[in-house]
Design a protein around this motif. Structure first.
Motif, short mmCIF file in Angstrom:
data_model
loop_
_atom_site.label_atom_id
_atom_site.label_comp_id
_atom_site.label_asym_id
_atom_site.label_seq_id
_atom_site.Cartn_x
_atom_site.Cartn_y
_atom_site.Cartn_z
N GLN A 52 34.42 -38.82 -29.30
CA GLN A 52 35.30 -38.50 -28.19
C GLN A 52 34.72 -37.46 -27.25
O GLN A 52 35.29 -37.16 -26.22
N LEU A 53 33.55 -36.94 -27.60
CA LEU A 53 32.83 -35.98 -26.76
C LEU A 53 31.40 -36.51 -26.54
O LEU A 53 30.44 -35.90 -27.00
N PRO A 54 31.26 -37.62 -25.84
CA PRO A 54 29.95 -38.28 -25.75
C PRO A 54 28.88 -37.48 -25.01
O PRO A 54 27.69 -37.76 -25.18
N HIS A 55 29.29 -36.50 -24.21
CA HIS A 55 28.31 -35.71 -23.44
C HIS A 55 28.10 -34.30 -24.00
O HIS A 55 27.32 -33.54 -23.45
N ASP A 62 20.80 -33.22 -28.85
CA ASP A 62 21.17 -34.00 -27.67
C ASP A 62 22.61 -34.46 -27.78
O ASP A 62 23.18 -34.46 -28.86
N SER A 63 23.16 -34.90 -26.66
CA SER A 63 24.49 -35.51 -26.70
C SER A 63 24.35 -36.92 -27.27
O SER A 63 23.24 -37.46 -27.41
N GLU A 69 20.42 -43.25 -25.32
CA GLU A 69 19.46 -43.61 -24.27
C GLU A 69 18.02 -43.38 -24.72
O GLU A 69 17.13 -44.15 -24.36
N ALA A 70 17.79 -42.35 -25.52
CA ALA A 70 16.44 -42.11 -26.04
C ALA A 70 16.04 -43.19 -27.03
O ALA A 70 14.88 -43.62 -27.07
#
Length: 179
Positions: A52-55, A62-63, A69-70
């Motif tokens: 619920q806190l993807p960033h 990292d988020s 993405e990595a």
């Protein structure tokens, strides 16, 4: 004052012994930080709501979105890309994508039994149809959690949809059963 010294003055070494100041030899900052980080990682590993806190930065640096993405650089198609590329998901919000990435990535990092594997479309498409269907069913369960949670928070994950649009149709299921 006696003999030129201040009486009742506390020397730095006395403060270390009485616990008011940490002893750098016995309680080093890196060791305390390491214990704290290990505790944060252990807490994070069992928290089913971290998606619920993807960033937000995870205890791993990292988020969830950055980690995803990595692991899946530009040009690599994922099951999330396949899903969001379907007509019924064309209006999906960026938040829905981010939360979906968050839940898929957190479950993978936590080695949760409900994680989606494989995430890469290329690997998915090499599987038999029934196995592909299982992956899409796993993704659907996670996507429903995201959809329902977002709606409960007053967000509109897929504008105009009151429930998660169907990812796998009855025709898809029939084809998979024949495989």
């Amino acid at each position: 004052m006696q003999n030129g010294t201040v009486q009742n003055a506390m020397r730095p070494q006395d403060r270390m012994r009485d616990g008011t100041m940490p002893d750098p030899i016995e309680d080093s900052i890196p060791e305390r930080a390491s214990r704290f980080l290990a505790g944060e990682q252990a807490r994070w590993e069992t928290d089913r709501s971290v998606w619920q806190l993807p960033h937000e930065v995870t205890p791993y640096g990292d988020s969830l979105v950055q980690s995803f993405e990595a692991a899946h650089p530009d040009g690599e198609v994922t099951v999330i890309d396949l899903m969001l590329g379907l007509d019924q998901y064309q209006g999906a919000s960026q938040d829905f994508e981010d939360y979906l990435i968050g839940i898929v990535q957190s479950r993978a990092m936590q080695l949760a039994p409900d994680r989606v594997e494989p995430v890469e479309a290329e690997a998915l498409l090499t599987l038999p149809k029934r196995a592909q269907l299982r992956v899409f069913d796993q993704l659907t369960v996670l996507a429903e959690q995201v959809f329902d949670w977002m709606r409960s928070q007053g967000m509109d994950p897929v504008p105009g949809a009151n429930r998660l649009p169907e990812l796998v149709t009855a025709a898809d299921r029939k084809r998979a059963a024949q495989d």
